[in-house]
Scaffold this active site. Sequence first.
Site, mmCIF file in Angstrom:
data_model
loop_
_atom_site.group_PDB
_atom_site.id
_atom_site.type_symbol
_atom_site.label_atom_id
_atom_site.label_comp_id
_atom_site.label_asym_id
_atom_site.label_seq_id
_atom_site.Cartn_x
_atom_site.Cartn_y
_atom_site.Cartn_z
ATOM 1 N N HIS A 24 -18.796 34.320 19.911
ATOM 2 C CA HIS A 24 -19.507 33.060 20.136
ATOM 3 C C HIS A 24 -18.604 31.888 19.759
ATOM 4 O O HIS A 24 -17.800 31.997 18.829
ATOM 5 C CB HIS A 24 -20.788 33.009 19.289
ATOM 6 C CG HIS A 24 -21.732 34.140 19.553
ATOM 7 N ND1 HIS A 24 -21.754 35.280 18.774
ATOM 8 C CD2 HIS A 24 -22.666 34.313 20.521
ATOM 9 C CE1 HIS A 24 -22.678 36.114 19.251
ATOM 10 N NE2 HIS A 24 -23.242 35.552 20.312
ATOM 11 N N ASP A 47 -14.528 35.286 16.849
ATOM 12 C CA ASP A 47 -15.923 35.681 17.067
ATOM 13 C C ASP A 47 -16.252 35.456 18.552
ATOM 14 O O ASP A 47 -15.737 34.525 19.171
ATOM 15 C CB ASP A 47 -16.837 34.826 16.182
ATOM 16 C CG ASP A 47 -18.288 35.292 16.190
ATOM 17 O OD1 ASP A 47 -18.700 35.938 15.211
ATOM 18 O OD2 ASP A 47 -19.005 34.998 17.178
ATOM 19 N N HIS A 96 -21.277 28.629 12.982
ATOM 20 C CA HIS A 96 -22.174 27.784 13.784
ATOM 21 C C HIS A 96 -22.734 26.612 12.968
ATOM 22 O O HIS A 96 -23.303 25.678 13.550
ATOM 23 C CB HIS A 96 -23.349 28.598 14.333
ATOM 24 C CG HIS A 96 -22.954 29.631 15.340
ATOM 25 N ND1 HIS A 96 -22.187 29.329 16.445
ATOM 26 C CD2 HIS A 96 -23.201 30.974 15.409
ATOM 27 C CE1 HIS A 96 -21.992 30.444 17.156
ATOM 28 N NE2 HIS A 96 -22.580 31.449 16.542
ATOM 29 N N ASP A 139 -18.122 40.685 17.143
ATOM 30 C CA ASP A 139 -19.139 40.839 18.182
ATOM 31 C C ASP A 139 -18.571 40.767 19.602
ATOM 32 O O ASP A 139 -19.327 40.850 20.572
ATOM 33 C CB ASP A 139 -20.290 39.837 17.987
ATOM 34 C CG ASP A 139 -19.824 38.469 17.542
ATOM 35 O OD1 ASP A 139 -18.608 38.213 17.575
ATOM 36 O OD2 ASP A 139 -20.679 37.640 17.174
HETATM 37 ZN ZN LIG Z 1 -20.818 35.698 16.944
#
Ligand SMILES: [Zn+2]
Length: 338
Positions: A162, A160, A123, A247
């Site tokens: 996200h 991931d 991120h 995740d």
């Molecule tokens: Zn994540």
Amino acid sequence: MPGVLFSHPSSLEHDTGAHPERADRIRAIEAALAARDSLGWAREASPAASREALERVHPAGYVDSISRLVASGGGAVDADTYASAGTWDAVLHGAGGAVAAVEAVVGGSSPVAASIHRPPGHHAEAARAMGFCFFNNVAVAAQHAITALGLSRVAIFDWDVHHGNGTNDIFHASPDVLFVSAHESPLYPGSGPASDVGSGPGAGFTVNLPVPGGSGDDVWCSLTEHVVGPLVRSFEPELVLVSAGFDAHVDDPLATCRVTDAGFAAMAASVRRAAAACGAPVALVLEGGYDVDALARSLCDVLSVLGADGVPAVDDGLTRHPQASAAQDRLSSFWPSL
Ligand SMILES: [Zn+2]
């Protein structure tokens, strides 16, 4: 030796308090590795990243700002992202581990490598810490491969749950890096629609594969085998990096996807087949994963697949999911061979 795994005790010293991104993640991984004799992998201490390596991705002023924040005792960068007294060493070695993993596989000293650190990195934007992340480890490693090691094409697959907004944006205009992200949508950070395909000379080299909440192995494994695999084969990278978050696991508390341990192993097998078809080595960089037991088990299963003798066979039982067919149609203007 199946592979080499880079880690560093500084990962335990990044103190986030009561937070899902916590030191127990690394402790669980270490316990699982110890129970399986590290899967036969060699263990190396990650070096600290050099300023030069960091500044290929992050402006010097931003690197200094993180250093100053930690030196002043730390604090919150945003609602999710905290620095403590131990954060500077943790993030320096996290980026350094990713760089070392790339050097190991590109230099030929190991067929596969992994960098297992916290906090994660995907991120982090060039000049902004966010989403638990400070330095974008996988981006620093990819740029090191290009600038310092002379590679022309690097593929990054971010599985991931996200969207890897930082990596997405850092290489948005670059045709040297194929960035492919599969991620739950809608979900933090809200970026990564299918329509975001990169820009300028990088148009087509950013591939976003958003999936709805609740998606399981059928969706994730088909996207990896039927879309990511062919993309990698078409791009013919000299190195494949996996931004490996865990995740999307069914047990994870931060998202609603339903990938199983076996699903992660199958995705790793697809990545390994595609990389082998190009003669490209694979390096894995840990991102998220917040159910510590699921994280530790799934990571070990993935390392087992990546380090096994021989390239894994195709799973004939894997059905092409309609989402994979739709993604292929969407991407065919940039990637006709899909
Ligand atoms: Zn994540």
